[in-house]
Design a protein around this motif. Structure first.
Motif, PDB file in Angstrom:
ATOM      1  N   ARG A 109      46.728  30.321  46.900  1.00 53.85           N
ATOM      2  CA  ARG A 109      45.654  30.452  47.887  1.00 53.85           C
ATOM      3  C   ARG A 109      45.484  31.887  48.375  1.00 53.85           C
ATOM      4  N   LYS A 110      46.560  32.626  48.449  1.00 52.71           N
ATOM      5  CA  LYS A 110      46.447  34.029  48.835  1.00 52.71           C
ATOM      6  C   LYS A 110      45.820  34.854  47.720  1.00 52.71           C
ATOM      7  N   TYR A 111      46.321  34.669  46.519  1.00 53.05           N
ATOM      8  CA  TYR A 111      45.874  35.484  45.385  1.00 53.05           C
ATOM      9  C   TYR A 111      44.416  35.207  45.013  1.00 53.05           C
ATOM     10  N   CYS A 112      44.005  33.935  45.087  1.00 53.86           N
ATOM     11  CA  CYS A 112      42.669  33.545  44.610  1.00 53.86           C
ATOM     12  C   CYS A 112      41.521  34.098  45.452  1.00 53.86           C
ATOM     13  N   ILE A 113      41.813  34.609  46.637  1.00 49.16           N
ATOM     14  CA  ILE A 113      40.771  35.258  47.445  1.00 49.16           C
ATOM     15  C   ILE A 113      40.142  36.410  46.665  1.00 49.16           C
ATOM     16  N   ALA A 114      40.941  37.049  45.808  1.00 45.85           N
ATOM     17  CA  ALA A 114      40.460  38.192  45.016  1.00 45.85           C
ATOM     18  C   ALA A 114      39.290  37.830  44.120  1.00 45.85           C
ATOM     19  N   PHE A 115      39.187  36.570  43.710  1.00 48.10           N
ATOM     20  CA  PHE A 115      38.154  36.166  42.760  1.00 48.10           C
ATOM     21  C   PHE A 115      36.748  36.313  43.336  1.00 48.10           C
ATOM     22  N   LEU A 116      36.633  36.320  44.681  1.00 41.51           N
ATOM     23  CA  LEU A 116      35.324  36.499  45.315  1.00 41.51           C
ATOM     24  C   LEU A 116      34.645  37.789  44.850  1.00 41.51           C
ATOM     25  N   PHE A 117      35.445  38.833  44.641  1.00 37.71           N
ATOM     26  CA  PHE A 117      34.903  40.157  44.308  1.00 37.71           C
ATOM     27  C   PHE A 117      35.228  40.593  42.888  1.00 37.71           C
ATOM     28  N   LEU A 118      36.223  39.972  42.264  1.00 29.19           N
ATOM     29  CA  LEU A 118      36.744  40.435  40.978  1.00 29.19           C
ATOM     30  C   LEU A 118      35.676  40.439  39.887  1.00 29.19           C
ATOM     31  N   VAL A 119      34.932  39.362  39.752  1.00 28.16           N
ATOM     32  CA  VAL A 119      33.955  39.245  38.659  1.00 28.16           C
ATOM     33  C   VAL A 119      32.891  40.332  38.770  1.00 28.16           C
ATOM     34  N   PHE A 120      32.393  40.562  39.991  1.00 23.86           N
ATOM     35  CA  PHE A 120      31.374  41.597  40.173  1.00 23.86           C
ATOM     36  C   PHE A 120      31.944  42.981  39.910  1.00 23.86           C
ATOM     37  N   ASN A 121      33.160  43.252  40.371  1.00 22.54           N
ATOM     38  CA  ASN A 121      33.764  44.569  40.166  1.00 22.54           C
ATOM     39  C   ASN A 121      33.956  44.870  38.682  1.00 22.54           C
ATOM     40  N   VAL A 122      34.384  43.859  37.910  1.00 18.57           N
ATOM     41  CA  VAL A 122      34.528  44.045  36.471  1.00 18.57           C
ATOM     42  C   VAL A 122      33.159  44.290  35.833  1.00 18.57           C
ATOM     43  N   TYR A 123      32.173  43.486  36.216  1.00 18.09           N
ATOM     44  CA  TYR A 123      30.813  43.675  35.685  1.00 18.09           C
ATOM     45  C   TYR A 123      30.281  45.076  35.971  1.00 18.09           C
ATOM     46  N   SER A 124      30.559  45.604  37.163  1.00 17.05           N
ATOM     47  CA  SER A 124      30.021  46.910  37.546  1.00 17.05           C
ATOM     48  C   SER A 124      30.449  48.017  36.597  1.00 17.05           C
TER      49      SER A 124
END
Length: 438
Positions: A357-372
């Motif tokens: 639950r702590k780690y998965c918060i990162a997924f909110l921004f991860l996909v967009f950051n990789v796409y950028s």
């Protein structure tokens, strides 16, 4: 498909479907292996896969370096109407991949035990990791060369073909895991064999495209000076994608050692689950980036700014929707996800929900950051793309992994990646505003 005049929405979602299918099936290699190994070998097997992850990411990182770096410039030159130069970048990209794959083949086959020990494998975990690495090391060139060919073929206006190749390999890997691991009672070694043969099948399908009438990719002769200058440009352009994957391996090493220092083997097994899920989510970022990049690169080369901006908006919305769904899944079903990936011990079940639950918060921004990173490459801003990859992959993340447990206690370490992705999002937004993209 006419990338310069076709409907942007229709083009983007056609490419997204192909790229999403391709990257999703590609992630099955690690995902299915982790699940089957976790159930057959238990937490030690899952931990062994976690320690192999840096070697896994190197194969794909170098493939992306050559493939994305070369195919982006190739697409830009095609958009500008320069077919001859585009063929030169295809030739150099593939040549670089052949040289790199040969080096990795020697390294993996003669130094795997040393590498796995450095990556955190010890005792029984090291023994299992060696068995898993054996077959993948033998077939390692097919991983690098296959990953290089995929973006070139996609930018040759045949994204669906790359999906077919990866589906063929992925399906074999799924059934091969079951057959070799359980049917032949090979355990973790069988999972490695299934993965290696699955990639070999995907590679053969990709090679077949080069001999088809649809293919417009052509090798061309180059002078030495042209080869070196173009190789340098490919490395600069593909550097951010390389950093993304290499950084994932570096972070795995750091996390492995920090987890063992503060928590022990049970937490390392949970991190094996987390890192595999995170790698899968990261492939969604690749899918969004690759689908947009194929369109943006050509239109940027042709000077069609409005089409570039429209594609960016579709991709950005897609990235945030996928990231949010992945985050919600991790927050809602941590126990279920853990049980899917392994047969957990009571200790693992006790600690897994809080970690996920702590780690998965990162997924909110991860996909967009990789796409950028793909976006900035496509509009000839590779330096910004490289900085994003360095910040999220090594600089900020590594610092937080070491600092947070010292300042706030061991459990704070699991917030390192969410905080990293949030800070990187701020940097990305700032650079987009400079170009009035937001």
């Amino acid at each position: 498909m006419d990338l310069l005049r076709g409907n942007i929405r229709s083009l983007y979602f056609k490419y997204l479907a192909a790229a999403f299918g391709s990257t999703l099936i590609m992630s099955i290699y690690a995902l299915v292996d982790t699940i089957v190994i976790g159930h057959y070998e238990g937490p030690n097997g899952t931990a062994a896969v976690a320690t192999f992850m840096p070697m896994w990411t190197m194969l794909f990182a170098f493939g992306l370096l050559c493939g994305i770096g070369g195919s982006v410039i190739m697409a830009q030159r095609r958009g500008a109407g320069d077919k001859q130069t585009s063929d030169q970048y295809y030739t150099v990209g593939m040549l670089c991949a052949v040289i790199i794959s040969a080096i990795l083949f020697l390294l993996y086959n003669f130094c795997s035990e040393t590498l796995l020990y450095l990556f955190g494998a010890r005792d029984e975990v090291l023994n299992l990791a060696m068995k898993y690495a054996f077959w993948i090391a033998l077939f390692s060139p097919t991983f690098v060369l296959g990953q290089t060919l995929i973006p070139f073929i996609r930018n040759d206006n045949h994204p669906a073909y790359t999906t077919v190749s990866v589906i063929a390999g992925g399906c074999f890997n799924i059934f091969g895991d079951i057959f070799f691991v359980y049917g032949c009672d090979m355990g973790i070694a069988g999972a490695g064999l299934a993965t290696a043969l699955g990639q070999a099948i995907a590679f053969i399908v990709l090679i077949a495209y080069l001999f088809s009438s649809k293919c417009t990719l052509h090798f061309t002769r180059l002078r030495r000076i042209h080869l070196l200058s173009k190789a340098k440009k490919i490395i600069v352009m593909g550097g951010s994608n390389f950093i993304i994957d290499i950084a994932m391996g570096v972070l795995t090493v750091i996390f492995n050692n920090q987890v063992m220092l503060y928590f022990g083997t049970s937490a390392l097994a949970v991190y094996g689950v987390v890192s595999t899920i995170s790698a899968t989510v990261q492939t969604f970022g690749y899918a969004v980036g690759e689908s947009a990049q194929a369109i943006i690169s050509v239109n940027y080369g042709a000077g069609k700014t409005n089409r570039v901006k429209a594609t960016f908006r579709y991709a950005a919305m897609t990235a945030f929707v996928i990231g949010t769904l992945c985050c919600l899944l991790g927050e809602a079903f941590p126990i279920l996800l853990t049980k899917i990936y392994m047969t957990p011990t009571p200790e693992v079940l006790e600690i897994a929900p809080a970690i996920l639950r702590k780690y998965c918060i990162a997924f909110l921004f991860l996909v967009f950051n990789v796409y950028s990173t793909y976006y900035f490459q496509s509009v000839n801003r590779p330096a910004v793309s490289l900085i994003i990859s360095l910040l999220r992959g090594i600089v900020i993340s590594a610092a937080l992994i070491y600092i947070l447990p010292l300042v706030f206690g061991a459990n704070a370490m699991w917030y390192a990646i969410p905080l990293t992705e949030l800070m990187v999002l701020g940097y990305v937004s700032r650079n987009l505003r400079k170009k009035r993209q937001l």
